[in-house]
Design a protein around this motif. Structure first.
Motif, PDB file in Angstrom:
ATOM      1  N   ASN A  25       0.791  -1.077   0.010  1.00 27.53           N
ATOM      2  CA  ASN A  25       0.125  -0.186  -0.074  1.00 27.53           C
ATOM      3  C   ASN A  25       0.878   1.081   0.095  1.00 27.53           C
ATOM      4  O   ASN A  25       1.816   1.281   0.852  1.00 27.53           O
ATOM      5  CB  ASN A  25      -0.978  -0.104   1.211  1.00 27.53           C
ATOM      6  N   ILE A  26       0.806   1.953  -1.004  1.00 24.86           N
ATOM      7  CA  ILE A  26       1.312   3.574  -1.031  1.00 24.86           C
ATOM      8  C   ILE A  26       0.381   4.355  -0.725  1.00 24.86           C
ATOM      9  O   ILE A  26      -0.428   4.688  -1.388  1.00 24.86           O
ATOM     10  CB  ILE A  26       1.923   3.494  -2.410  1.00 24.86           C
ATOM     11  N   TRP A  27       0.739   5.126   0.498  1.00 28.78           N
ATOM     12  CA  TRP A  27      -0.467   6.084   1.018  1.00 28.78           C
ATOM     13  C   TRP A  27       0.307   7.539   0.434  1.00 28.78           C
ATOM     14  O   TRP A  27       1.385   7.797   1.172  1.00 28.78           O
ATOM     15  CB  TRP A  27      -0.469   6.330   2.545  1.00 28.78           C
ATOM     16  N   LYS A  28      -0.613   8.149  -0.128  1.00 29.47           N
ATOM     17  CA  LYS A  28       0.013   9.639  -0.747  1.00 29.47           C
ATOM     18  C   LYS A  28      -0.421  10.623   0.234  1.00 29.47           C
ATOM     19  O   LYS A  28       0.181  11.588   0.261  1.00 29.47           O
ATOM     20  CB  LYS A  28      -0.755   9.805  -2.057  1.00 29.47           C
ATOM     21  N   THR A  29      -1.391  10.588   1.101  1.00 33.01           N
ATOM     22  CA  THR A  29      -2.151  11.354   2.114  1.00 33.01           C
ATOM     23  C   THR A  29      -2.351  10.242   3.340  1.00 33.01           C
ATOM     24  O   THR A  29      -2.526   9.206   3.380  1.00 33.01           O
ATOM     25  CB  THR A  29      -3.054  12.251   1.498  1.00 33.01           C
ATOM     26  N   LYS A  30      -2.883  11.191   4.243  1.00 29.05           N
ATOM     27  CA  LYS A  30      -3.369  10.220   5.524  1.00 29.05           C
ATOM     28  C   LYS A  30      -4.765   9.445   5.198  1.00 29.05           C
ATOM     29  O   LYS A  30      -5.081   8.534   5.953  1.00 29.05           O
ATOM     30  CB  LYS A  30      -3.501  10.995   6.890  1.00 29.05           C
ATOM     31  N   ARG A  31      -5.310   9.947   4.156  1.00 27.94           N
ATOM     32  CA  ARG A  31      -6.602   9.251   3.654  1.00 27.94           C
ATOM     33  C   ARG A  31      -6.514   8.515   2.487  1.00 27.94           C
ATOM     34  O   ARG A  31      -7.519   7.631   2.174  1.00 27.94           O
ATOM     35  CB  ARG A  31      -7.867  10.489   3.459  1.00 27.94           C
ATOM     36  N   PHE A  32      -5.799   8.579   1.470  1.00 30.26           N
ATOM     37  CA  PHE A  32      -5.600   8.272   0.097  1.00 30.26           C
ATOM     38  C   PHE A  32      -4.529   7.494  -0.279  1.00 30.26           C
ATOM     39  O   PHE A  32      -3.304   8.040  -0.102  1.00 30.26           O
ATOM     40  CB  PHE A  32      -6.084   9.406  -0.959  1.00 30.26           C
ATOM     41  N   GLY A  33      -4.711   6.409  -1.034  1.00 29.13           N
ATOM     42  CA  GLY A  33      -3.326   5.864  -1.353  1.00 29.13           C
ATOM     43  C   GLY A  33      -3.590   4.834  -2.554  1.00 29.13           C
ATOM     44  O   GLY A  33      -4.880   4.870  -2.949  1.00 29.13           O
ATOM     45  N   TYR A  34      -2.758   4.271  -3.014  1.00 27.62           N
ATOM     46  CA  TYR A  34      -2.736   3.273  -3.957  1.00 27.62           C
ATOM     47  C   TYR A  34      -2.300   1.809  -3.420  1.00 27.62           C
ATOM     48  O   TYR A  34      -1.557   1.675  -2.572  1.00 27.62           O
ATOM     49  CB  TYR A  34      -1.674   3.480  -5.362  1.00 27.62           C
ATOM     50  N   SER A  35      -2.859   0.846  -4.074  1.00 25.15           N
ATOM     51  CA  SER A  35      -2.602  -0.695  -3.671  1.00 25.15           C
ATOM     52  C   SER A  35      -2.222  -1.662  -4.676  1.00 25.15           C
ATOM     53  O   SER A  35      -2.708  -1.570  -5.757  1.00 25.15           O
ATOM     54  CB  SER A  35      -3.514  -1.053  -2.649  1.00 25.15           C
ATOM     55  N   PHE A  36      -1.165  -2.366  -4.419  1.00 24.36           N
ATOM     56  CA  PHE A  36      -0.672  -3.384  -5.582  1.00 24.36           C
ATOM     57  C   PHE A  36      -0.626  -4.960  -4.926  1.00 24.36           C
ATOM     58  O   PHE A  36       0.161  -4.970  -3.818  1.00 24.36           O
ATOM     59  CB  PHE A  36       0.506  -3.143  -6.357  1.00 24.36           C
ATOM     60  N   GLU A  37      -1.529  -5.858  -5.170  1.00 23.67           N
ATOM     61  CA  GLU A  37      -1.618  -7.010  -4.882  1.00 23.67           C
ATOM     62  C   GLU A  37      -1.576  -8.111  -5.494  1.00 23.67           C
ATOM     63  O   GLU A  37      -2.117  -7.889  -6.800  1.00 23.67           O
ATOM     64  CB  GLU A  37      -3.129  -7.184  -4.191  1.00 23.67           C
ATOM     65  N   LEU A  38      -0.931  -9.323  -5.347  1.00 23.75           N
ATOM     66  CA  LEU A  38      -0.842 -10.275  -6.050  1.00 23.75           C
ATOM     67  C   LEU A  38      -1.429 -11.649  -5.181  1.00 23.75           C
ATOM     68  O   LEU A  38      -0.638 -11.636  -3.783  1.00 23.75           O
ATOM     69  CB  LEU A  38       0.800 -10.837  -6.339  1.00 23.75           C
ATOM     70  N   ALA A  39      -2.244 -12.345  -5.707  1.00 18.29           N
ATOM     71  CA  ALA A  39      -2.859 -13.356  -4.837  1.00 18.29           C
ATOM     72  C   ALA A  39      -2.893 -14.739  -5.465  1.00 18.29           C
ATOM     73  O   ALA A  39      -3.677 -14.767  -6.549  1.00 18.29           O
ATOM     74  CB  ALA A  39      -4.275 -13.056  -4.275  1.00 18.29           C
ATOM     75  N   PRO A  40      -2.066 -15.864  -5.084  1.00 24.96           N
ATOM     76  CA  PRO A  40      -2.388 -17.065  -5.644  1.00 24.96           C
ATOM     77  C   PRO A  40      -3.534 -17.693  -4.827  1.00 24.96           C
ATOM     78  O   PRO A  40      -3.776 -17.618  -3.599  1.00 24.96           O
ATOM     79  CB  PRO A  40      -1.166 -17.725  -5.351  1.00 24.96           C
ATOM     80  N   PHE A  41      -4.207 -18.597  -5.539  1.00 28.91           N
ATOM     81  CA  PHE A  41      -5.349 -19.330  -5.002  1.00 28.91           C
ATOM     82  C   PHE A  41      -5.220 -20.858  -5.257  1.00 28.91           C
ATOM     83  O   PHE A  41      -4.589 -21.379  -6.152  1.00 28.91           O
ATOM     84  CB  PHE A  41      -6.753 -18.856  -5.650  1.00 28.91           C
ATOM     85  N   LEU A  42      -5.477 -21.441  -4.180  1.00 30.58           N
ATOM     86  CA  LEU A  42      -5.378 -22.867  -3.828  1.00 30.58           C
ATOM     87  C   LEU A  42      -6.654 -23.520  -4.208  1.00 30.58           C
ATOM     88  O   LEU A  42      -7.565 -23.009  -3.415  1.00 30.58           O
ATOM     89  CB  LEU A  42      -4.787 -23.368  -2.605  1.00 30.58           C
ATOM     90  N   LYS A  43      -6.864 -24.581  -4.920  1.00 32.26           N
ATOM     91  CA  LYS A  43      -8.123 -25.429  -5.035  1.00 32.26           C
ATOM     92  C   LYS A  43      -7.744 -26.609  -4.400  1.00 32.26           C
ATOM     93  O   LYS A  43      -7.014 -27.398  -4.769  1.00 32.26           O
ATOM     94  CB  LYS A  43      -8.552 -25.402  -6.384  1.00 32.26           C
ATOM     95  N   ILE A  44      -8.549 -27.121  -3.331  1.00 30.98           N
ATOM     96  CA  ILE A  44      -8.335 -28.335  -2.576  1.00 30.98           C
ATOM     97  C   ILE A  44      -9.620 -29.107  -2.451  1.00 30.98           C
ATOM     98  O   ILE A  44     -10.710 -28.686  -2.337  1.00 30.98           O
ATOM     99  CB  ILE A  44      -7.944 -28.037  -0.934  1.00 30.98           C
ATOM    100  N   ASN A  45      -9.494 -30.406  -2.978  1.00 26.70           N
ATOM    101  CA  ASN A  45     -10.560 -31.340  -2.662  1.00 26.70           C
ATOM    102  C   ASN A  45      -9.847 -32.816  -2.423  1.00 26.70           C
ATOM    103  O   ASN A  45      -8.637 -32.942  -1.921  1.00 26.70           O
ATOM    104  CB  ASN A  45     -11.290 -31.353  -4.171  1.00 26.70           C
ATOM    105  N   SER A  46     -10.665 -33.885  -2.457  1.00 25.65           N
ATOM    106  CA  SER A  46     -10.061 -35.139  -1.829  1.00 25.65           C
ATOM    107  C   SER A  46      -9.179 -35.601  -2.872  1.00 25.65           C
ATOM    108  O   SER A  46      -8.485 -36.706  -2.548  1.00 25.65           O
ATOM    109  CB  SER A  46     -11.519 -36.120  -1.767  1.00 25.65           C
ATOM    110  N   HIS A  47      -9.364 -35.278  -4.159  1.00 29.58           N
ATOM    111  CA  HIS A  47      -8.248 -35.901  -5.068  1.00 29.58           C
ATOM    112  C   HIS A  47      -7.058 -35.196  -5.471  1.00 29.58           C
ATOM    113  O   HIS A  47      -6.151 -35.750  -6.004  1.00 29.58           O
ATOM    114  CB  HIS A  47      -9.232 -35.897  -6.539  1.00 29.58           C
ATOM    115  N   GLU A  48      -7.013 -33.982  -5.334  1.00 28.67           N
ATOM    116  CA  GLU A  48      -5.813 -33.012  -5.356  1.00 28.67           C
ATOM    117  C   GLU A  48      -6.087 -31.862  -4.863  1.00 28.67           C
ATOM    118  O   GLU A  48      -6.883 -31.159  -4.235  1.00 28.67           O
ATOM    119  CB  GLU A  48      -5.791 -32.966  -7.060  1.00 28.67           C
TER     120      GLU A  48
END
Length: 174
Positions: free
Chosen positions: A71-94
């Protein structure tokens, strides 16, 4: 994309008019911006609503994400955010990484430790969309903050019906 740009421009211009800090000697300065913060979190969609069929997470597969961001806060109220999120899928087979999402957005502090986050989503699964988020800091320590967020991902594309998948996120900011 145009809506994202307009909202971020409007929020930034509003926050700079009320957040300007007058110049003080360095020893008396309370806080300076730009401020960079990192975080990591677990993301759990609860239920997916779609014209292709509704599904409860965990009924056939359990999906969980691990978000990492800056998170890059430009002021005390406003900012930009850059996120990367891997997702796992889990079941009884894999278990496998089923998707990786790039999730940039804007941050706007609402007060009382609440923040609105508006994100655009680009997924390796071929889906895209947006995610409105309400974030609440529940505990602060000297260098960290623990938070919970309510997420509402809306997705399109890849020849699938549009979907909405409310869920939550639990994380730590540092």
């Amino acid at each position: 994309m145009t809506l994202f740009y307009l909202l971020s421009t409007a929020a930034y211009s509003q926050s700079t008019s009320t957040d300007t800090i007058t110049k003080m000697p360095p020893s008396f300065s309370a806080h300076t911006y730009t401020e960079v913060k990192g975080y990591t979190a677990l993301v759990v969609p609860v239920y997916t609503f779609s014209n292709d069929g509704n599904t409860l997470n965990g009924k056939n597969n359990f999906v969980i994400g691990n978000a990492w961001g800056i998170n890059i806060w430009k002021t005390k109220r406003f900012g930009y955010s850059f996120e990367l999120a891997p997702f796992l899928k889990i079941n009884s087979h894999e278990s496998k990484v089923s998707n990786i999402m790039f999730h940039p957005g804007i941050l706007y502090k609402l007060g009382h430790d609440y923040t609105f986050i508006g994100r655009i989503a680009y997924e390796t699964s071929g889906r895209y969309g947006f995610t409105p988020i309400i974030n609440k800091v529940v505990k602060r320590t000297g260098h960290n903050s623990f938070y919970v967020a309510v997420i509402l991902p809306v997705r399109f594309g890849n020849n699938l019906a549009a979907s909405i998948a409310p869920g939550f996120q639990l994380g730590i900011g540092f």
